[in-house]
Design a protein around this motif. Sequence first.
Motif, PDB file in Angstrom:
ATOM      1  N   MET A   1       0.850  -1.176   0.000  1.00  0.00           N
ATOM      2  CA  MET A   1       0.000   0.000   0.000  1.00  0.00           C
ATOM      3  C   MET A   1       0.896   1.239   0.000  1.00  0.00           C
ATOM      4  N   ALA A   2       0.635   2.124  -0.933  1.00  0.00           N
ATOM      5  CA  ALA A   2       1.366   3.386  -0.985  1.00  0.00           C
ATOM      6  C   ALA A   2       0.630   4.427  -0.149  1.00  0.00           C
ATOM      7  N   HIS A   3       1.355   5.307   0.486  1.00  0.00           N
ATOM      8  CA  HIS A   3       0.762   6.364   1.310  1.00  0.00           C
ATOM      9  C   HIS A   3       1.149   7.720   0.748  1.00  0.00           C
ATOM     10  N   VAL A   4       0.224   8.680   0.850  1.00  0.00           N
ATOM     11  CA  VAL A   4       0.486  10.051   0.423  1.00  0.00           C
ATOM     12  C   VAL A   4       0.149  10.989   1.567  1.00  0.00           C
ATOM     13  N   LYS A   5       0.802  12.132   1.607  1.00  0.00           N
ATOM     14  CA  LYS A   5       0.509  13.145   2.622  1.00  0.00           C
ATOM     15  C   LYS A   5      -0.734  13.920   2.209  1.00  0.00           C
ATOM     16  N   ILE A   6      -1.628  14.168   3.168  1.00  0.00           N
ATOM     17  CA  ILE A   6      -2.799  15.009   2.904  1.00  0.00           C
ATOM     18  C   ILE A   6      -3.022  15.917   4.100  1.00  0.00           C
ATOM     19  N   ASP A   7      -3.856  16.918   3.908  1.00  0.00           N
ATOM     20  CA  ASP A   7      -4.302  17.806   4.975  1.00  0.00           C
ATOM     21  C   ASP A   7      -5.831  17.705   4.998  1.00  0.00           C
ATOM     22  N   PRO A   8      -6.387  16.710   5.718  1.00  0.00           N
ATOM     23  CA  PRO A   8      -7.835  16.468   5.654  1.00  0.00           C
ATOM     24  C   PRO A   8      -8.653  17.686   6.078  1.00  0.00           C
ATOM     25  N   ALA A   9      -9.794  17.854   5.413  1.00  0.00           N
ATOM     26  CA  ALA A   9     -10.700  18.952   5.763  1.00  0.00           C
ATOM     27  C   ALA A   9     -11.195  18.800   7.206  1.00  0.00           C
TER      28      ALA A   9
END
Length: 185
Positions: free
Chosen positions: A1-9
Motif C-alpha cells: 500500500m502506498a501512502h500520500v501526505k494530505i491535509d484532511p478537511a
Amino acid sequence: MAHVKIDPAILYWGTPVVLITTTNEDGTSNIAPMSSAFWLGNRCILGLAWNSRTTINLHRTGECVLNLASDEMAPAINALAKTTGTEFVPEFKLSKGYSYIKDEFAVAHLTPLPSEKVQAPRIKECPVHMEARLVKYTATLGGFIHVIEVRVLQTYIGEELRMPGYENRVDPDRWRPMFMSFQRL
C-alpha cells in the motif's frame, strides 16, 4: 500500500451514532443525534456544542441516556438531523435549514421508554441504552465545544445482542452499530 501526505478537511474517522436523550425544563424530552463519543471503562466522553439544548439540559439536570443506534435506523437519524430542541433557533442553524421541533420522538417515529436511574427516557428502537450521570465538563475550542464526561449507571441491550452462554457479554457478530464517518452515515 502506498501512502500520500494530505491535509484532511476534518479529522472525523468514524464513531457510533448516539441519540442522547435529556429532559427539558418543562419535563418534555429532547433527542440529539451525535457521534463525538468514546468510552473508557464506565465513563463516556462526549463532545457537544456549548449552546445546544442537550448541553444545557445535561448541565442543568446532570443526567442523560446514551442510546446507540443500529445500522437500520438511518430514517430516524435523518429525521432528527436538522431539528433542534431550542425554541429560538440561532441564525447560523437557521441558515443551515434547522427548525425547532418540540416532540422529536414523534418526528423521528421513535418510542420513549422509562429509565430506572435517570429521568430522561430511553429509546425503544435503539438496541443499546446507557443511563448516565454527569461527572464533569470542560470548555474547549474557545468555549464553543464542551468535553463532557458522564458515568454510565445502567446499561440495557436487546436480548438478540447477548453472546450465547454469557450473561453480560455482547456478541460482536450480532451488533451492527450505525457509524458516522466524515459526516456521513
